[in-house]
Design a protein around this motif. Structure first.
Motif, PDB file in Angstrom:
ATOM      1  N   PHE A  25       0.850  -1.192   0.000  1.00 24.28           N
ATOM      2  CA  PHE A  25       0.000   0.000   0.000  1.00 24.28           C
ATOM      3  C   PHE A  25       0.885   1.241   0.000  1.00 24.28           C
ATOM      4  CE2 PHE A  25       0.390   1.836   4.244  1.00 24.28           C
ATOM      5  CZ  PHE A  25       1.070   0.821   4.902  1.00 24.28           C
ATOM      6  N   ASN A  26       0.266   2.361  -0.274  1.00 26.54           N
ATOM      7  CA  ASN A  26       0.983   3.628  -0.200  1.00 26.54           C
ATOM      8  C   ASN A  26       0.089   4.707   0.380  1.00 26.54           C
ATOM      9  OD1 ASN A  26       2.644   5.817  -0.502  1.00 26.54           O
ATOM     10  ND2 ASN A  26       2.949   5.595  -2.694  1.00 26.54           N
ATOM     11  N   CYS A  27      -0.980   5.067  -0.343  1.00 26.02           N
ATOM     12  CA  CYS A  27      -1.736   6.273   0.023  1.00 26.02           C
ATOM     13  C   CYS A  27      -2.818   6.038   1.069  1.00 26.02           C
ATOM     14  CB  CYS A  27      -2.368   6.864  -1.233  1.00 26.02           C
ATOM     15  SG  CYS A  27      -3.705   5.855  -1.915  1.00 26.02           S
ATOM     16  N   THR A  28      -3.406   4.876   1.109  1.00 26.36           N
ATOM     17  CA  THR A  28      -4.573   4.502   1.934  1.00 26.36           C
ATOM     18  C   THR A  28      -5.820   5.315   1.603  1.00 26.36           C
ATOM     19  OG1 THR A  28      -4.200   5.960   3.855  1.00 26.36           O
ATOM     20  CG2 THR A  28      -3.035   3.841   3.856  1.00 26.36           C
ATOM     21  N   CYS A  77      -2.728  -1.164  -3.473  1.00 31.04           N
ATOM     22  CA  CYS A  77      -3.310  -2.139  -2.535  1.00 31.04           C
ATOM     23  C   CYS A  77      -4.319  -3.062  -3.206  1.00 31.04           C
ATOM     24  CB  CYS A  77      -3.966  -1.425  -1.368  1.00 31.04           C
ATOM     25  SG  CYS A  77      -5.405  -0.449  -1.857  1.00 31.04           S
ATOM     26  N   LEU A 104      -9.765  -2.409  -3.906  1.00 31.58           N
ATOM     27  CA  LEU A 104      -8.663  -1.727  -3.220  1.00 31.58           C
ATOM     28  C   LEU A 104      -8.793  -2.057  -1.741  1.00 31.58           C
ATOM     29  CD1 LEU A 104      -8.767   1.778  -4.947  1.00 31.58           C
ATOM     30  CD2 LEU A 104      -7.193  -0.117  -5.420  1.00 31.58           C
ATOM     31  N   CYS A 148      -7.588  -0.758   0.795  1.00 29.91           N
ATOM     32  CA  CYS A 148      -7.750   0.400   1.677  1.00 29.91           C
ATOM     33  C   CYS A 148      -9.180   0.931   1.692  1.00 29.91           C
ATOM     34  CB  CYS A 148      -6.772   1.516   1.313  1.00 29.91           C
ATOM     35  SG  CYS A 148      -7.107   2.344  -0.260  1.00 29.91           S
ATOM     36  N   ALA A 203      -7.281   5.476  -1.942  1.00 27.81           N
ATOM     37  CA  ALA A 203      -7.765   5.164  -3.295  1.00 27.81           C
ATOM     38  C   ALA A 203      -7.083   5.973  -4.384  1.00 27.81           C
ATOM     39  CB  ALA A 203      -9.288   5.334  -3.383  1.00 27.81           C
ATOM     40  N   ARG A 204      -5.883   6.461  -4.139  1.00 22.38           N
ATOM     41  CA  ARG A 204      -5.188   7.237  -5.168  1.00 22.38           C
ATOM     42  C   ARG A 204      -4.094   6.463  -5.887  1.00 22.38           C
ATOM     43  NH1 ARG A 204      -3.777  12.456  -1.788  1.00 22.38           N
ATOM     44  NH2 ARG A 204      -3.462  10.770  -0.336  1.00 22.38           N
ATOM     45  N   CYS A 205      -3.371   5.585  -5.175  1.00 20.62           N
ATOM     46  CA  CYS A 205      -2.210   4.942  -5.803  1.00 20.62           C
ATOM     47  C   CYS A 205      -2.547   3.620  -6.501  1.00 20.62           C
ATOM     48  CB  CYS A 205      -1.107   4.718  -4.775  1.00 20.62           C
ATOM     49  SG  CYS A 205      -1.453   3.403  -3.587  1.00 20.62           S
ATOM     50  N   GLY A 206      -3.546   2.906  -6.025  1.00 15.35           N
ATOM     51  CA  GLY A 206      -3.925   1.624  -6.624  1.00 15.35           C
ATOM     52  C   GLY A 206      -3.023   0.465  -6.243  1.00 15.35           C
TER      53      GLY A 206
HETATM   54  S1  FES Z   1      -3.225   2.281  -0.626  1.00 16.53           S
HETATM   55 FE1  FES Z   1      -3.346   3.574  -2.344  1.00 16.53          FE
HETATM   56  S2  FES Z   1      -5.171   2.961  -3.300  1.00 16.53           S
HETATM   57 FE2  FES Z   1      -5.143   1.791  -1.484  1.00 16.53          FE
END
Ligand code: FES
Length: 99
Positions: free
Chosen positions: A36-39, A46, A79, A81, A41-44
């Motif tokens: 994961f990265n952003c938590t 997860c 996703l 997150c 729904a921006r990075c995709g």
């Molecule tokens: S952690 Fe980035 S979209 Fe879920």
């Protein structure tokens, strides 16, 4: 209490979690490392594929559809997150393709 089974490459994990809690945060708290990265729904990153129990998850949200695309959503991708668990579910974390 929902049972979650997650396959990440050759590793299989299973844990119980409180109904309605976040899939991503529950997994991480049990050292089941869904990337994961952003938590938000921006990075995709997860992205997970639901193998069984999609009906036991919250509905797919607009932000997930935007990030994943309708085709992937129809194939069962979510996703982590943005996913909340209300019953038993089996998931797979897709492995990155090597080109
Ligand atoms: S952690 Fe980035 S979209 Fe879920």
């Amino acid at each position: 209490m929902p049972r979650v089974e997650v396959t990440i490459g050759p590793q299989k994990h299973a844990f119980d979690m409180e109904k309605g809690e976040s899939l991503l945060f529950e997994a991480i708290s049990r050292s089941v490392m869904i990337p994961f990265n952003c938590t938000s729904a921006r990075c995709g990153i997860c992205r997970v594929k639901v193998l069984e129990g999609a009906e036991n998850l919250n509905e797919v949200g607009d932000r997930e559809i935007l990030r994943l695309g309708e085709e992937k959503v129809e194939q069962g991708f979510r996703l982590a997150c943005q996913t909340h668990v209300f019953g038993d579910v089996k998931l797979e974390v897709p492995q990155p393709r090597l080109y």
